[in-house]
Scaffold this active site. Structure first.
Site, PDB file in Angstrom:
ATOM      1  CG  HIS A 290     -64.427 -79.801 -61.670  1.00 22.91           C
ATOM      2  ND1 HIS A 290     -64.590 -80.906 -62.650  1.00 22.91           N
ATOM      3  CD2 HIS A 290     -65.344 -79.575 -60.846  1.00 22.91           C
ATOM      4  CE1 HIS A 290     -65.966 -81.412 -62.218  1.00 22.91           C
ATOM      5  NE2 HIS A 290     -66.216 -80.655 -61.285  1.00 22.91           N
TER       6      HIS A 290
ATOM      7  CG  ASN B 152     -69.596 -83.803 -63.402  1.00 20.14           C
ATOM      8  OD1 ASN B 152     -68.630 -83.113 -63.493  1.00 20.14           O
ATOM      9  ND2 ASN B 152     -70.537 -83.898 -62.324  1.00 20.14           N
TER      10      ASN B 152
ATOM     11  CE1 TYR C 180     -70.917 -73.990 -60.750  1.00 25.53           C
ATOM     12  CE2 TYR C 180     -68.969 -74.448 -62.525  1.00 25.53           C
ATOM     13  CZ  TYR C 180     -69.842 -74.833 -61.238  1.00 25.53           C
ATOM     14  OH  TYR C 180     -69.974 -76.097 -61.008  1.00 25.53           O
TER      15      TYR C 180
HETATM   16  C1  HEM Z   1     -74.064 -76.287 -55.988  1.00 30.06           C
HETATM   17  C2  HEM Z   1     -73.323 -77.353 -56.393  1.00 30.06           C
HETATM   18  C3  HEM Z   1     -71.809 -76.642 -57.052  1.00 30.06           C
HETATM   19  C4  HEM Z   1     -71.038 -75.615 -56.933  1.00 30.06           C
HETATM   20  C5  HEM Z   1     -71.346 -74.552 -55.609  1.00 30.06           C
HETATM   21  C6  HEM Z   1     -70.031 -75.635 -57.593  1.00 30.06           C
HETATM   22  C7  HEM Z   1     -68.982 -74.740 -57.663  1.00 30.06           C
HETATM   23  C8  HEM Z   1     -68.084 -74.904 -58.406  1.00 30.06           C
HETATM   24  C9  HEM Z   1     -66.843 -73.812 -58.890  1.00 30.06           C
HETATM   25  C10 HEM Z   1     -66.746 -72.760 -57.860  1.00 30.06           C
HETATM   26  C11 HEM Z   1     -66.150 -74.375 -59.723  1.00 30.06           C
HETATM   27  C12 HEM Z   1     -64.877 -73.632 -60.071  1.00 30.06           C
HETATM   28  C13 HEM Z   1     -64.973 -72.526 -61.369  1.00 30.06           C
HETATM   29  C14 HEM Z   1     -63.812 -71.660 -61.801  1.00 30.06           C
HETATM   30  O1  HEM Z   1     -63.065 -71.316 -61.008  1.00 30.06           O
HETATM   31  O2  HEM Z   1     -63.936 -71.551 -62.841  1.00 30.06           O
HETATM   32  C15 HEM Z   1     -66.606 -75.426 -60.334  1.00 30.06           C
HETATM   33  C16 HEM Z   1     -65.935 -75.979 -61.391  1.00 30.06           C
HETATM   34  C17 HEM Z   1     -66.637 -77.013 -62.059  1.00 30.06           C
HETATM   35  N1  HEM Z   1     -67.887 -77.621 -61.827  1.00 30.06           N
HETATM   36 FE1  HEM Z   1     -68.991 -77.222 -60.150  1.00 30.06          FE
HETATM   37  N2  HEM Z   1     -70.060 -76.622 -58.453  1.00 30.06           N
HETATM   38  C18 HEM Z   1     -71.283 -77.577 -57.988  1.00 30.06           C
HETATM   39  C19 HEM Z   1     -71.886 -78.392 -58.691  1.00 30.06           C
HETATM   40  C20 HEM Z   1     -71.429 -78.915 -60.012  1.00 30.06           C
HETATM   41  C21 HEM Z   1     -72.190 -80.111 -60.750  1.00 30.06           C
HETATM   42  C22 HEM Z   1     -73.648 -80.773 -60.312  1.00 30.06           C
HETATM   43  C23 HEM Z   1     -71.413 -80.294 -61.616  1.00 30.06           C
HETATM   44  C24 HEM Z   1     -71.761 -81.239 -62.787  1.00 30.06           C
HETATM   45  C25 HEM Z   1     -72.909 -81.594 -63.145  1.00 30.06           C
HETATM   46  C26 HEM Z   1     -70.283 -79.382 -61.657  1.00 30.06           C
HETATM   47  C27 HEM Z   1     -69.326 -79.447 -62.739  1.00 30.06           C
HETATM   48  C28 HEM Z   1     -68.181 -78.532 -62.468  1.00 30.06           C
HETATM   49  C29 HEM Z   1     -67.238 -78.694 -63.751  1.00 30.06           C
HETATM   50  C30 HEM Z   1     -67.127 -79.502 -64.814  1.00 30.06           C
HETATM   51  C31 HEM Z   1     -66.249 -77.662 -63.349  1.00 30.06           C
HETATM   52  C32 HEM Z   1     -64.807 -77.293 -63.833  1.00 30.06           C
HETATM   53  C33 HEM Z   1     -65.339 -75.995 -65.058  1.00 30.06           C
HETATM   54  C34 HEM Z   1     -64.074 -75.762 -65.838  1.00 30.06           C
HETATM   55  O3  HEM Z   1     -63.747 -76.814 -66.725  1.00 30.06           O
HETATM   56  O4  HEM Z   1     -63.409 -74.809 -65.680  1.00 30.06           O
HETATM   57  N3  HEM Z   1     -70.465 -78.847 -60.322  1.00 30.06           N
HETATM   58  N4  HEM Z   1     -67.624 -75.905 -59.479  1.00 30.06           N
END
Ligand code: HEM
Length: 479
Positions: free
Chosen positions: A54, A126, A336
């Site tokens: 993202h 999402n 996160y």
């Molecule tokens: C176990 C599964 C998942 C892991 C380990 C994971 C991990 C991460 C990490 C490490 C980030 C970056 C956070 C940052 O640096 O601020 C991120 C961002 C993001 N993830 Fe995931 N994620 C997973 C599943 C999901 C799922 C299922 C969704 C949605 C239903 C999702 C939606 C997002 C979104 C929208 C962002 C962007 C946040 C922002 O706008 O700063 N992720 N994810």
């Protein structure tokens, strides 16, 4: 000296932004030009790591207004009737890096941070109600397969489709992605979802399972692939620009907030595992219940400070709201804050965009970049005899399911209706129009033609045959 003179970072006036200090008018620069050194040093430290996923996005501030009464389901202050809560939203694509085109086919991120009177509450979802996998241990592999090859640095259809076709639980989400929703018209015309199942707890301690749905009051709209490809070249920031300009001209986008509510006990016997993020709950079983509306009404003033440094996390819950025994969600609540300590720094929560309006009373202290400080007289340990803050059992974040053995056993079991392809097939046959099905077949042909490894192409056809036999046959015939 006027107050418009350039200064160093420590506030001292400087002579020039055009000429370094040199030995003689046109001579060599000298190392003791502190301003030159500071300016170059600051410059080479401007970038922080981009989000591991993202990375490309944009966002704005807004306000949630609760128009209905859902207090029978949750005691969370932000969802009580009439409550208004300021918020930050960030939209994003998933796989592309910073600067990648907004209109590439992808799932879109839907991050909300509510600055509530009980601390920050984040929903990090999402524009689709489901996800590709159901176990967090697969997440790094999934993302690696969508990003770039180690040697060439290129994205690669073989590894994308290899992972997906070896992970049948991805079929539902990939059907959304290859359908029209894979390229929205704008961020303003997308629906959003919390995707996971969460828990709400009311004032009496009654517990419910819920899913969030956000419906754009502007209506939903998608973009066809040829226009998306043109815009990917002509205006890579098309969605970021669209949101910024709409808010700038006072055309504020808004979304209705709805929830599906499942009684706590239903989860133990529902026909499929309600904590599986690859599944939706049919609305016939659990209809949408309206909560209120939120509106985005204010652009960021500084993109880096307010959007890039924003740290959203499913771990940020408030009293009356909890996570559920969804394995993915459990992995996420670890991941996160871990990512943000690395990406933004130990004290990322102190940065104004992340700081709660409710204030912080805590025994955590110090660390790189700390700027809030405790008064010299404040106790720095607990328990103490000096009136320092104490925990309130009533604020317990957990909804009590951790000690419900029957619930945990049921959450650990896939059930009769827990097949991987059933809901994907229903989406294709019952939700997509015949035109949308036609566009999806065209998309799949383009995708399938990029697969070079025979075994993966065969599995590709089988995967879509498993979703729908006619779809598989059409794909096979045209490939
Ligand atoms: C176990 C599964 C998942 C892991 C380990 C994971 C991990 C991460 C990490 C490490 C980030 C970056 C956070 C940052 O640096 O601020 C991120 C961002 C993001 N993830 Fe995931 N994620 C997973 C599943 C999901 C799922 C299922 C969704 C949605 C239903 C999702 C939606 C997002 C979104 C929208 C962002 C962007 C946040 C922002 O706008 O700063 N992720 N994810």
């Amino acid at each position: 000296m006027t107050d418009n003179v350039t200064t160093t970072q420590t506030g001292t006036p400087v002579a020039s932004d055009a000429h370094s200090l040199t030995a003689g008018a046109d001579g060599a620069t000298v190392l003791h030009d502190r301003y030159l050194v500071e300016k170059l040093a600051q410059f080479s430290r401007e970038r922080i790591p981009e989000r591991i996923v993202h990375a490309k996005g944009g966002g704005a501030f807004g306000e949630l207004v609760v128009t209905e009464d859902v207090s029978q389901y949750t005691r969370a202050a932000l969802f009580q009737p009439g409550t208004r809560t300021r918020l930050l939203q960030r939209f994003s694509s998933v796989a592309g890096e910073q600067g990648s085109p907004d209109t590439w086919r992808d799932v879109r991120g839907w991050s909300l941070k509510f600055y509530t009177s009980e601390g920050n509450y984040d929903i990090v979802g999402n524009n689709t109600p489901v996800f590709f996998i159901r176990d967090g241990i697969k997440f790094p592999d999934f993302i690696h397969s969508q990003k770039r090859l180690p040697g060439s640095g290129l994205r690669d259809a073989d590894m994308q489709w290899d992972f997906w076709t070896l992970s049948p639980e991805s079929a539902h989400q990939v059907t959304y992605l290859m359908g029209d929703r894979g390229i929205p018209r704008s961020w303003r015309t997308m629906s959003g979802y919390g995707s996971h199942t969460f828990q709400w707890i009311n004032a009496e301690g009654d517990r419910f399972w819920i899913k969030y749905h956000f419906k754009p009051r502007q209506g939903t709209a998608e973009m066809d692939e040829s226009e998306a490809e043109r815009l990917a070249g002509a205006d890579a920031d098309y969605f970021r620009r669209d949101l910024y300009e709409a808010i700038g001209r006072g055309d504020f986008p808004s979304w209705d907030v709805n929830v599906q509510v499942m009684p706590y006990e239903d989860a133990k016997t529902y026909r499929f595992n309600p904590f599986d993020v690859t599944k939706i709950w049919p609305h016939a079983d659990y209809p949408l219940i309206r909560v209120g509306t939120y509106t985005l009404d204010k652009n960021p003033e500084n993109f880096f400070a307010q959007i890039e440094q924003a740290a959203f996390s499913p771990a940020n819950t408030v009293p009356g709201i909890d996570i559920s025994p969804d394995k993915m969600l459990m992995a996420r609540v670890f991941s996160y804050p871990d990512a943000q300590r690395y990406r933004v720094g130990t004290n990322y929560a102190e940065i104004p965009v992340n700081a709660p309006i409710a204030g912080v009373r805590s025994y955590s202290q110090d660390g790189l970049g700390r700027h809030g400080f405790k008064p010299a007289s404040a106790p720095v340990y607990a328990p103490n005899s000096f009136g320092g803050p104490v925990g309130d059992p009533a604020a317990a974040g957990n909804g009590g399911w951790e000690s419900d053995g029957e619930l945990l056993r049921s959450a650990a079991t896939l059930r009769a209706a827990d097949d991987d392809f059933g809901q994907a097939g229903a989406l294709y046959r019952k939700v997509f129009s015949s035109e949308a099905r036609g566009r999806m077949i065209d998309t799949l042909i383009r995708q399938g033609r990029q697969i070079r490894v025979d075994g993966i192409r065969e599995r590709f056809v089988q995967y879509w045959t498993n979703v729908d036999a006619d779809l598989g046959a059409s794909v096979a015939a045209k490939l």
